[in-house]
Design a protein around this motif. Structure first.
Motif, mmCIF file in Angstrom:
data_model
loop_
_atom_site.group_PDB
_atom_site.id
_atom_site.type_symbol
_atom_site.label_atom_id
_atom_site.label_comp_id
_atom_site.label_asym_id
_atom_site.label_seq_id
_atom_site.Cartn_x
_atom_site.Cartn_y
_atom_site.Cartn_z
ATOM 1 N N MET A 1 0.847 -1.195 0.000
ATOM 2 C CA MET A 1 0.000 0.000 0.000
ATOM 3 C C MET A 1 0.879 1.241 0.000
ATOM 4 O O MET A 1 1.837 1.340 0.777
ATOM 5 C CB MET A 1 -0.914 0.009 1.235
ATOM 6 N N ARG A 2 0.579 2.204 -0.890
ATOM 7 C CA ARG A 2 1.381 3.410 -0.986
ATOM 8 C C ARG A 2 1.296 4.219 0.296
ATOM 9 O O ARG A 2 0.319 4.142 1.046
ATOM 10 C CB ARG A 2 0.920 4.259 -2.174
ATOM 11 N N ARG A 3 2.344 5.045 0.530
ATOM 12 C CA ARG A 3 2.403 5.808 1.773
ATOM 13 C C ARG A 3 1.229 6.773 1.904
ATOM 14 O O ARG A 3 0.634 6.898 2.969
ATOM 15 C CB ARG A 3 3.728 6.585 1.819
ATOM 16 N N GLY A 4 0.859 7.452 0.800
ATOM 17 C CA GLY A 4 -0.266 8.378 0.861
ATOM 18 C C GLY A 4 -1.567 7.674 1.146
ATOM 19 O O GLY A 4 -2.418 8.174 1.901
ATOM 20 N N THR A 5 -1.738 6.498 0.543
ATOM 21 C CA THR A 5 -2.957 5.729 0.787
ATOM 22 C C THR A 5 -3.040 5.282 2.244
ATOM 23 O O THR A 5 -4.087 5.370 2.881
ATOM 24 C CB THR A 5 -2.989 4.492 -0.137
ATOM 25 N N LEU A 6 -1.902 4.810 2.769
ATOM 26 C CA LEU A 6 -1.871 4.371 4.162
ATOM 27 C C LEU A 6 -2.162 5.534 5.101
ATOM 28 O O LEU A 6 -2.899 5.384 6.090
ATOM 29 C CB LEU A 6 -0.513 3.763 4.480
ATOM 30 N N ALA A 7 -1.620 6.700 4.808
ATOM 31 C CA ALA A 7 -1.857 7.872 5.653
ATOM 32 C C ALA A 7 -3.340 8.252 5.659
ATOM 33 O O ALA A 7 -3.913 8.581 6.710
ATOM 34 C CB ALA A 7 -1.007 9.047 5.168
ATOM 35 N N LEU A 8 -3.957 8.207 4.461
ATOM 36 C CA LEU A 8 -5.381 8.525 4.379
ATOM 37 C C LEU A 8 -6.211 7.519 5.176
ATOM 38 O O LEU A 8 -7.147 7.891 5.895
ATOM 39 C CB LEU A 8 -5.825 8.544 2.915
ATOM 40 N N LEU A 9 -5.855 6.239 5.054
ATOM 41 C CA LEU A 9 -6.590 5.199 5.772
ATOM 42 C C LEU A 9 -6.475 5.394 7.282
ATOM 43 O O LEU A 9 -7.464 5.305 8.022
ATOM 44 C CB LEU A 9 -6.084 3.824 5.356
ATOM 45 N N VAL A 10 -5.244 5.664 7.748
ATOM 46 C CA VAL A 10 -5.038 5.880 9.182
ATOM 47 C C VAL A 10 -5.815 7.109 9.656
ATOM 48 O O VAL A 10 -6.433 7.103 10.728
ATOM 49 C CB VAL A 10 -3.531 6.026 9.482
ATOM 50 N N ALA A 11 -5.773 8.171 8.842
ATOM 51 C CA ALA A 11 -6.495 9.390 9.221
ATOM 52 C C ALA A 11 -8.002 9.132 9.286
ATOM 53 O O ALA A 11 -8.693 9.639 10.183
ATOM 54 C CB ALA A 11 -6.185 10.508 8.222
ATOM 55 N N TRP A 12 -8.506 8.377 8.327
ATOM 56 C CA TRP A 12 -9.938 8.058 8.301
ATOM 57 C C TRP A 12 -10.330 7.274 9.562
ATOM 58 O O TRP A 12 -11.305 7.618 10.250
ATOM 59 C CB TRP A 12 -10.234 7.238 7.046
ATOM 60 N N ILE A 13 -9.569 6.245 9.873
ATOM 61 C CA ILE A 13 -9.879 5.427 11.053
ATOM 62 C C ILE A 13 -9.744 6.259 12.329
ATOM 63 O O ILE A 13 -10.561 6.153 13.258
ATOM 64 C CB ILE A 13 -8.966 4.186 11.092
ATOM 65 N N ARG A 383 -9.827 5.792 -2.782
ATOM 66 C CA ARG A 383 -8.421 6.183 -2.596
ATOM 67 C C ARG A 383 -7.676 5.230 -1.651
ATOM 68 O O ARG A 383 -6.444 5.320 -1.554
ATOM 69 C CB ARG A 383 -8.353 7.604 -2.042
ATOM 70 N N VAL A 384 -8.402 4.349 -0.942
ATOM 71 C CA VAL A 384 -7.722 3.422 -0.035
ATOM 72 C C VAL A 384 -7.846 1.973 -0.495
ATOM 73 O O VAL A 384 -7.261 1.082 0.125
ATOM 74 C CB VAL A 384 -8.269 3.551 1.408
ATOM 75 N N LEU A 385 -8.578 1.732 -1.568
ATOM 76 C CA LEU A 385 -8.689 0.363 -2.065
ATOM 77 C C LEU A 385 -7.371 -0.095 -2.673
ATOM 78 O O LEU A 385 -6.660 0.701 -3.308
ATOM 79 C CB LEU A 385 -9.798 0.278 -3.120
ATOM 80 N N PRO A 386 -7.013 -1.355 -2.529
ATOM 81 C CA PRO A 386 -5.762 -1.849 -3.128
ATOM 82 C C PRO A 386 -5.833 -1.796 -4.656
ATOM 83 O O PRO A 386 -6.912 -1.919 -5.250
ATOM 84 C CB PRO A 386 -5.675 -3.293 -2.628
#
Length: 786
Positions: A1-13, A383-386
């Motif tokens: 998972m790309r860094r930006g995607t991971l950051a968005l996912l963490v922020a969402w959660i 934006r967070v889907l693989p």
């Protein structure tokens, strides 16, 4: 998972976690079921709403003790009564045993103003002589131990006469000094402090009763049975909660398995839940901010209605195309998804327009939840889907299913035939179209109802359907009018029109009556002389009755007893429940036992110029439900107009809009017809379920109406719709098997709706839809494209 995607996912959660904490701190869950009752319009409906949970009949609990010899049961009954009288959760406890504490020391002199003993014959030498002679006989009886402490202050036993006067109008059998049923059960009548429509407080009271039944030494070996309106509410509430949780867990497991089979990815399963969680938390936060307290039913039904939003991530997952990012795929879907979201929100606006706080909460929760779930699906989920995924178009067996559905005949005569068949089923249904009986929506098991009827008859407990309403300008006017109609009501008892009645003046006479009784009391000197003459030849020691003389003298100068002062007595709460302010006046609520001829009260009402009337709670509730339903139907009518307008604006084509709205309309009519043919009468819960089913069906019709650019996209549409249909059935088909009418009504209605909407969306789709993708080759691709 790309860094930006991971950051968005963490922020969402993280944002969801913060929102969850905020919601937990600010959410206040209420339990008063009147939040889901419609606003009252008529005086009787207003009185019904005020008294449906606060009235004396709704607070009563009936207790029965069995399993031991009568002597031991009587001991257990006394122990239970003593324990309950010290418990603040209960305002009245009666078991037939004499209560010396009916009036405390400060109020005890008032017994001479409360008792009717001297209305016919004044307190004089002859009355005293008769009473003292009777006391000599009593002292030779087994009751001597009870009487000796009372004699110096109360030789005429007015407190015991008041206890008898204040006992139920039709008291049960008395054995061993307490009440017993004909079946040998010791009986108690308990009134809770909590309102009847407060299931949490009623549940706490019932748990206390059960704890006393387990822990009191005298109750060892005895079986405690509880009955009454509050107990029924708790039983139904717990059963509903337990069954809903069990079915919910089962359907959740099925839903998880379905998504794993459909998308073969645990990560995708977790990501697909984020929009639903986002919508749910946002909906709860919205109602927590907008309302002082949120009803538990709002949360339960809100999450059910929010089930529409589970289709949003499913559409995104199933419609992803190879060679495109998830964001590009969702952009193509967004116009249809936006139309579906807007249409569902419009439908739920009808609940907000109902004017009922519970339904307004439901509307705010669902609309905010759908909007946030839709927004999350559009802007965050893609934006967070693989990047790697399985194309739903390549699902094994999907091509065969598509060929079968695409090859189904679509006769133009089918919709008119189904419409005509529905009309016949609706016209020939034998049951009433609308369910006006609120009790039928939350039924109590038959054995509990039978037991309640038996205990109520044995205890002489008041009828829960009828109240005799006495209205006047102030509380004392109510008491005076209650006294005036007492002979007429007693005449009805003698005629057999009713078995018994309990009016407010039974507990507290009017000021005029108290004043007359006070004036009739002899002065101390005269009473002392009469007492001396009555004591001649009677072996009571001199000066024994000095406390009696002092009480009578005090009674002659006491300030008259008002309801406010009487409230401090053990029976004060009982009077407060029967004497209440209402619309600038005061009303008295007389409870009735065994009403056999309700029309017999018409003469009393006419005689008193309408100040006295019989309130039929069942009739008032049915008229309230009917008026409420009419208002909701008007709101739904407006919502339908807005829904049609939304679809027309979205398509800008009347014919295409027709192919979306027609299947949804016909499917809704078919659901109604099938339910009516099965003998089901419609209730509010059916309206909620029909709205939910229509929201789901609109999605199916919208996407089947969509022109697929190729065969693969057509299969993706079918895949998404099949997953949506199966996921909905996993939830609602299970509810349809519920033993509880509310859950069964919702489950059966939505399950039928999902099935009909799915089939009709396919069969009534535009004929050009199949030709748009061209003939399929052996691999499922468009043969015209090579």
């Amino acid at each position: 998972m790309r860094r930006g995607t991971l950051a968005l996912l963490v922020a969402w959660i993280a944002a969801l976690a913060v929102l969850g904490v905020v919601v937990q701190r600010n959410l206040h869950v209420g339990s008063d079921l009147r939040s889901f009752m419609p606003p009252a319009q008529t005086p009787d409906q207003k009185l019904l709403m005020e008294q449906i949970g606060e009235g004396p009949g709704s607070r009563l609990l009936l207790l029965a003790l069995s399993g031991k010899p009568a002597t031991d049961l009587a001991t257990a009954s006394r122990a239970m009564a003593d324990a309950l009288r010290g418990d603040e959760r209960f305002t009245q406890v009666a078991n037939g045993a004499f209560e010396s504490g009916l009036l405390d020391d400060a109020l005890l002199p008032y017994r001479f103003l409360l008792t009717p003993s001297f209305d016919g014959a004044p307190l004089d030498r002859d009355v005293l002589a008769d009473e003292l002679a009777q006391r000599l006989e009593d002292l030779g009886s087994p009751a001597a131990t009870l009487l000796k402490p009372l004699l110096p202050r109360d030789p005429t036993l007015e407190i015991m006469k008041l206890a008898e006067h204040w006992s139920p109008p039709k008291p049960p059998l008395v054995r061993e000094g307490v009440w017993f049923s004909p079946d040998g059960e010791a009986l108690l009548l308990v009134q809770t402090r909590a309102a009847g429509f407060d299931p949490d407080a009623q549940g706490a009271a019932i748990e206390a009763l059960q704890a006393y039944g387990r822990d009191l030494p005298a109750m060892a070996g005895a079986e405690l049975v509880i009955s009454g309106p509050g107990y029924f509410g708790v039983v139904v509430s717990r059963t509903t909660k337990g069954e809903a949780q069990w079915l919910g867990h089962l359907s959740t497991i099925g839903f998880v398995i379905l998504l794993l089979v459909a998308y073969r990815s645990i990560a995708v399963l977790g990501l697909a839940a984020l929009p639903i969680v986002s919508g749910g938390l946002a909906g709860i936060a919205a109602i927590a901010l907008a309302f002082d307290a949120v009803h538990g039913i709002t949360l339960a039904f809100g999450f059910t209605l929010l089930g529409v939003a589970q289709e949003y991530p499913i559409r995104v997952l199933s419609h992803r195309r190879a060679g495109e990012s998830a964001l590009e795929s969702v952009r193509a879907l967004w116009p249809l998804l936006l139309t579906a979201i807007a249409s569902a929100c419009i439908a739920y606006l009808a609940f907000f327009a109902s004017g009922v706080e519970g339904l307004q909460q439901l509307a705010v929760f669902t609309i905010v939840g759908l909007l946030v779930a839709g927004w999350s699906t559009r802007h965050l989920l893609p934006r967070v889907l693989p990047e790697r995924f399985r194309d739903a178009a390549d699902t094994p067996g999907l091509e065969r299913a598509w060929r079968f559905l695409d090859g189904l005949p679509r006769p133009r005569w089918l919709p008119p035939l189904l419409l005509a068949l529905s009309a016949v089923m609706l016209a020939t249904a034998s049951t009433p179209f609308w369910q006006n009986n609120l009790a039928a929506l939350t039924p109590v098991p038959a054995d509990l109802l039978q037991r309640e009827g038996r205990l109520r008859a044995a205890l002489g407990a008041p009828d829960v359907r009828y109240l005799l309403v006495v209205q006047a300008a102030d509380a004392d006017g109510v008491l005076a009018l209650s006294e005036r109609i007492t002979p007429d009501v007693e005449a009805l008892v003698e005629r057999g029109a009713i078995d018994g009645a309990e009016l407010p003046s039974r507990y507290l006479p009017s000021l005029a009556t108290q004043r007359e009784r006070q004036a009739a009391l002899p002065a101390r000197e005269a009473l002392s002389a009469m007492l001396g003459e009555a004591l001649e030849g009677v072996p009571f020691r001199a000066g024994l009755f000095e406390p009696f003389l002092e009480d009578v003298e005090r009674a002659r100068t006491l300030e008259l007893l008002t309801p406010e002062r009487f409230a401090s007595s053990p029976l004060g709460a009982r009077l407060q429940a029967m004497l209440v302010p209402h619309d600038g006046q005061w009303i008295g609520l007389g409870t009735l036992i065994g009403v056999h001829d309700a029309a017999a009260f018409d003469a009393i009402a006419q005689k008193n110029g309408g100040a006295v009337r019989l309130l039929d709670l069942k009739g008032a509730s049915e008229s309230l439900v009917a008026a409420y339903r009419e208002r909701i139907l008007h709101a739904f009518g407006i919502a339908v107009v807005l829904l049609v307008a939304t679809v027309l604006v979205a398509f800008r084509d009347v014919r295409r809009a027709w192919h979306v709205l027609a299947p949804m309309t016909l499917a809704t009519i078919l659901v109604l017809a099938v339910l009516r043919a099965c003998g089901v009468s419609m209730s509010l819960f059916h309206l909620v379920a029909l709205t939910l089913a229509a929201g789901l069906g609109l999605h199916y019709a919208l996407f089947f109406e969509r022109i697929a650019p190729d065969a693969a996209e057509a299969r993706r549409t079918l895949h998404a719709t099949l997953v949506c249909v199966v996921s909905a059935l996993l939830v609602f088909a299970l509810l349809a098997w519920s033993s509880l009418p509310v859950l069964r009504a919702i489950g059966l209605t939505v399950s039928l709706g999902v099935g009909f909407h799915f089939c009709l969306s396919i069969l009534m789709a535009r004929e050009t839809r199949a030709g748009a993708v061209g003939p399929l080759d052996g691999k499922g691709h468009d043969a015209r494209q090579g």
